[in-house]
Design an enzyme around this catalytic site. Sequence first.
Site, short mmCIF file in Angstrom:
data_model
loop_
_atom_site.label_atom_id
_atom_site.label_comp_id
_atom_site.label_asym_id
_atom_site.label_seq_id
_atom_site.Cartn_x
_atom_site.Cartn_y
_atom_site.Cartn_z
N LYS A 259 40.25 39.37 34.43
CA LYS A 259 39.54 40.59 34.80
C LYS A 259 40.42 41.83 34.58
O LYS A 259 39.95 42.86 34.16
CB LYS A 259 39.09 40.53 36.27
CG LYS A 259 38.39 39.24 36.68
CD LYS A 259 36.98 39.15 36.22
CE LYS A 259 36.31 37.79 36.36
NZ LYS A 259 36.46 37.06 37.60
N TRP B 167 31.72 34.26 45.00
CA TRP B 167 33.04 33.61 44.87
C TRP B 167 33.56 33.19 46.23
O TRP B 167 34.13 32.10 46.38
CB TRP B 167 34.03 34.53 44.16
CG TRP B 167 33.58 34.86 42.77
CD1 TRP B 167 33.26 36.09 42.30
CD2 TRP B 167 33.39 33.95 41.68
NE1 TRP B 167 32.88 36.00 40.97
CE2 TRP B 167 32.95 34.71 40.58
CE3 TRP B 167 33.55 32.57 41.53
CZ2 TRP B 167 32.66 34.14 39.34
CZ3 TRP B 167 33.26 31.99 40.31
CH2 TRP B 167 32.83 32.76 39.23
N ASP C 299 41.71 36.22 47.49
CA ASP C 299 41.33 36.12 46.08
C ASP C 299 41.27 37.56 45.56
O ASP C 299 40.39 38.33 45.95
CB ASP C 299 39.96 35.43 45.98
CG ASP C 299 39.41 35.38 44.55
OD1 ASP C 299 40.05 35.94 43.63
OD2 ASP C 299 38.33 34.79 44.37
C1 LIG Z 1 35.83 35.72 38.15
C2 LIG Z 1 36.18 35.43 39.55
C3 LIG Z 1 36.47 34.13 40.01
C4 LIG Z 1 36.39 32.93 39.12
O1 LIG Z 1 37.44 32.91 38.23
P1 LIG Z 1 37.66 31.69 37.22
O2 LIG Z 1 39.01 32.03 36.66
O3 LIG Z 1 36.55 31.73 36.23
O4 LIG Z 1 37.67 30.43 37.99
C5 LIG Z 1 36.84 33.97 41.33
N1 LIG Z 1 36.91 35.01 42.17
C6 LIG Z 1 36.61 36.27 41.78
C7 LIG Z 1 36.70 37.40 42.76
C8 LIG Z 1 36.25 36.52 40.46
O5 LIG Z 1 35.96 37.77 40.06
#
Ligand SMILES: *Cc1c(COP(=O)(O)O)cnc(C)c1O
Length: 357
Positions: A190, A99, A166
């Site tokens: 998540k 990511w 993030d």
């Molecule tokens: C799942 C995830 C993403 C991507 O998320 P989307 O909502 O599918 O774009 C980005 N960063 C992290 C750390 C993730 O776990």
Amino acid sequence: MKKHNFNAGPSILPREVIEKTAQAVLDFNGSGLSLLEISHRAKDFQPVVDESVALFKELLAIPEGYSVVFLGGGASMQFCMVPFNLLQTKAAYLNTGTWASKAMKEAKGFGEVVEVASSKAANFNYIPKDYVVPADADYFHITTNNTIFGTEILTDIDSPVNLVADMSSDIFSRPVDVSKYAMIYGGAQKNLAPAGVTFVIIKDEILGKVTRHIPSMLDYKIHIDNGSMYNTPPVLPIYSALETLRWLKSNGGVAEMEKRNIAKADLLYNEIDRNQLFVGTAAKEDRSRMNICFVMKPEYAELEDEFQKFASARGMVGIKGHRSVGGFRASTYNALPIESVQALVDCMQEFEKLKLS
Ligand SMILES: *Cc1c(COP(=O)(O)O)cnc(C)c1O
């Protein structure tokens, strides 16, 4: 048979959140209408957004001067919205996984991108610690929890420039000192809500500094000024997020979540370290509390499929590792009860007995 849901995302939510969401879909607030068939501008829905924002601020102790908005597009959309709004000349990125790499790739279209450090050569099994963030960078981007590789930055680091994080997969898993961050964002699927909504916590004063034209839908300022209602927001996931936030509050908030998450992670990591058949993949000091990755020891590699089937037959769901790591990944988000972790540990012990005695 009881299922133990270790899915990495979308993933387990508190049962009462799912029930309350289902109820709102059938009859929202006793209105005789479904949540799905009312205007997002209806007087009944505005309080859902307002309470969600208020609970974000309360649960994370967000200081004055920050805004919280709910957007579409997933965390991946933030990979481009962040540089669009914040990158004037140069940005720094810590490359700790898939990511983080994707975030960095998007930024390259907007200016100079400095990768301050990367653990790619070790298949991202640790968090680099010796790096220097250029003092003239517009911001420094980190991924606090690496969902795929099972590593996590568990302290709120000091950054000489605006820190952007993030936190898709570890938001609300521990108390965070929000004042150390200029921005925190994440996809909700998540630890917070069904897929479809992205949260953004942003310090107002960092906006309005870039000279490029920003399309309205990608402009944080527009979304803040319109209270997440510039266009139709993802109403259903926002409603579920509100129910999760209420659940978090009534369960003791992020301090209590951290205690529970430490207990769950310790239980599973201790078994991984004790069990003759398995080995953890992440460096011990950087182990994630949210995504616990492990593989068969090389001498037992051929048992992988068998353990997968053995565990499935005992109700374990979603423990297959991501293809870039292999083996197993157990995601232990807030809503996962410790009983599920214990069930997985029991499985690992039974399997060990079966194979080694
Ligand atoms: C799942 C995830 C993403 C991507 O998320 P989307 O909502 O599918 O774009 C980005 N960063 C992290 C750390 C993730 O776990």
